[in-house]
Write a protein that holds these residues in place. Structure first.
Motif, PDB file in Angstrom:
ATOM      1  N   GLN A 190       2.223   1.875  -3.329  1.00  0.00           N
ATOM      2  CA  GLN A 190       1.151   2.511  -4.016  1.00  0.00           C
ATOM      3  C   GLN A 190       0.846   4.111  -3.962  1.00  0.00           C
ATOM      4  OE1 GLN A 190      -0.475   1.019  -6.832  1.00  0.00           O
ATOM      5  NE2 GLN A 190       0.730  -0.735  -6.550  1.00  0.00           N
ATOM      6  N   ARG A 191       1.084   4.342  -2.697  1.00  0.00           N
ATOM      7  CA  ARG A 191       1.015   5.764  -2.429  1.00  0.00           C
ATOM      8  C   ARG A 191       2.088   6.726  -2.723  1.00  0.00           C
ATOM      9  NH1 ARG A 191       1.418   8.023   2.981  1.00  0.00           N
ATOM     10  NH2 ARG A 191       1.431   6.081   3.775  1.00  0.00           N
ATOM     11  N   SER A 193       0.986  -1.303  -0.096  1.00  0.00           N
ATOM     12  CA  SER A 193      -0.111   0.072   0.171  1.00  0.00           C
ATOM     13  C   SER A 193       0.724   1.172   0.086  1.00  0.00           C
ATOM     14  CB  SER A 193      -1.025  -0.084   1.328  1.00  0.00           C
ATOM     15  OG  SER A 193      -1.933  -1.020   1.187  1.00  0.00           O
TER      16      SER A 193
END
Length: 371
Positions: free
Chosen positions: A367-368, A364
């Motif tokens: 992705q950020r 995650s």
């Protein structure tokens, strides 16, 4: 080049016959047709082998029945992850999903010994919410005098116990085509109470005739272990033998490299290749910490080396763990010194979950910050 046909195109349809007539007329091009039959639909892929460079993707898309076209960009035609390739990176077997986004634990006996130990292992797995295990019936050994496994004699009661305790998939190594026949026969006679994932061990990584035979059957998935004395590229090409014959339900296993540079571990731990295999291919990736470490060595922080390398592999994105447990390691007929204890199973599962959560959080975060 791979032509992916529209769903449920049958070999008897006019579109399929027209397509194949056109492809057979192409100079220097051979075709290989593969069908993947799911519960709801059938997917057909046509592989074009030869000099496909002059063939325009847009032109191929207009052929009868063709839904998508993938130009092969890697050496591994079937299992490779190609540019603009949206084919799935998972498969389902006996109610268990195996994919590059999942994680399954296969804890169990490296070698089946007595019924009491097998039942104790399967009961412990059920009690801890697990539905997969490893059970070695056929054991290739360095010495001809070492225990070679009980073979087909143990299959009926191993499969019966698996059904009793809700075990859905058993990873089981085979070394000869006759073992495949024995496993399928025993499963059938027992009423198919469980499923088997055939395991190709590191000694048979380049046993190409065995790979072809295993690849021709599509009923049972395959755990393919990396060769311990060859390159990663050579091992991936060997795995392609399975898929080129028709079986694409393949998990790629990392089990450590045979070199004294890994000392004091049994093999040099190669779990840094987890993301590499996932990038190059569509195969889920398994790690085998037991055969990588080879002992119950404990670090000063109180954690066993096996726990540490499992965490390394899981944090790197591993999708399956093949790990040795035994109710009485001193009585184990194969690899007792590296087996984890039954009472360590809850700790092991919880530790794996922590590592998995870390991987998902890292994913995650990536992705950020992705540019």
């Amino acid at each position: 080049m791979i032509l992916i046909l529209a769903q449920d195109i049958s070999h008897e349809s006019a579109d399929f016959r027209q397509l194949m007539d056109h492809l057979h007329a192409l100079p220097g091009i051979k075709t290989r047709v593969h069908q993947e039959k799911g519960e709801q639909q059938t997917l057909t892929e046509v592989y074009l082998i030869g000099d496909t460079g002059p063939l325009a993707v847009e032109d191929m898309k207009t052929l009868p029945g063709v839904e998508r076209v993938v130009r092969v960009s890697e050496e591994y035609r079937v299992l490779g992850r190609h540019k603009d390739d949206e084919r799935p990176t998972h498969f389902d077997y006996n109610g268990v999903r195996f994919g590059q986004d999942t994680l399954n634990i296969f804890a169990g006996l490296c070698a089946v010994d007595v019924q009491e130990h097998v039942e104790a292992m399967m009961k412990a797995l059920r009690d801890n919410g697990q539905v997969c295990t490893r059970m070695g019936a056929y054991k290739p050994r360095t010495s001809p005098y070492a225990f070679q496994g009980h073979g087909k004699a143990c299959l009926p009661w191993v499969f019966e116990l698996a059904g009793k305790y809700g075990i859905k998939v058993i990873a089981m190594e085979i070394t000869h085509e006759s073992h495949l026949d024995e496993i399928r026969a025993a499963l059938h006679q027992a009423g198919n109470p469980t499923g088997v994932m055939l395991q190709i061990g590191t000694r048979n990584t380049q046993n190409f005739e065995l790979l072809k035979i295993v690849g021709r059957q599509q009923e049972l998935p395959v755990l393919f272990k990396r060769g311990f004395g060859i390159t990663l590229d050579e091992s991936l090409n060997a795995a392609e033998y399975l898929a080129s014959e028709g079986n694409r339900k393949v998990v790629f296993g990392l089990r450590g490299m045979k070199t004294n540079m890994g000392d004091p571990h049994r093999n040099f731990v190669d779990f840094a290749h987890v993301p590499v295999v996932k990038r190059l291919t569509r195969m889920p990736v398994c790690i085998d910490p037991s055969h990588s470490v080879g002992a119950r060595s404990r670090a000063p922080d109180g954690l066993l080396d096996i726990f540490h390398v499992v965490a390394q592999g899981v944090v790197a994105g591993a999708n399956m763990i093949l790990v040795d447990f035994h109710p009485a390691p001193k009585k184990a007929l194969v690899d007792g010194p590296q087996a984890l204890l039954m009472e360590e199973l809850p700790h092991f599962i919880e530790d794996v979950q922590l590592a998995r959560e870390t991987y998902l959080q890292r994913q995650s975060l990536a992705q950020r910050y992705r540019i």
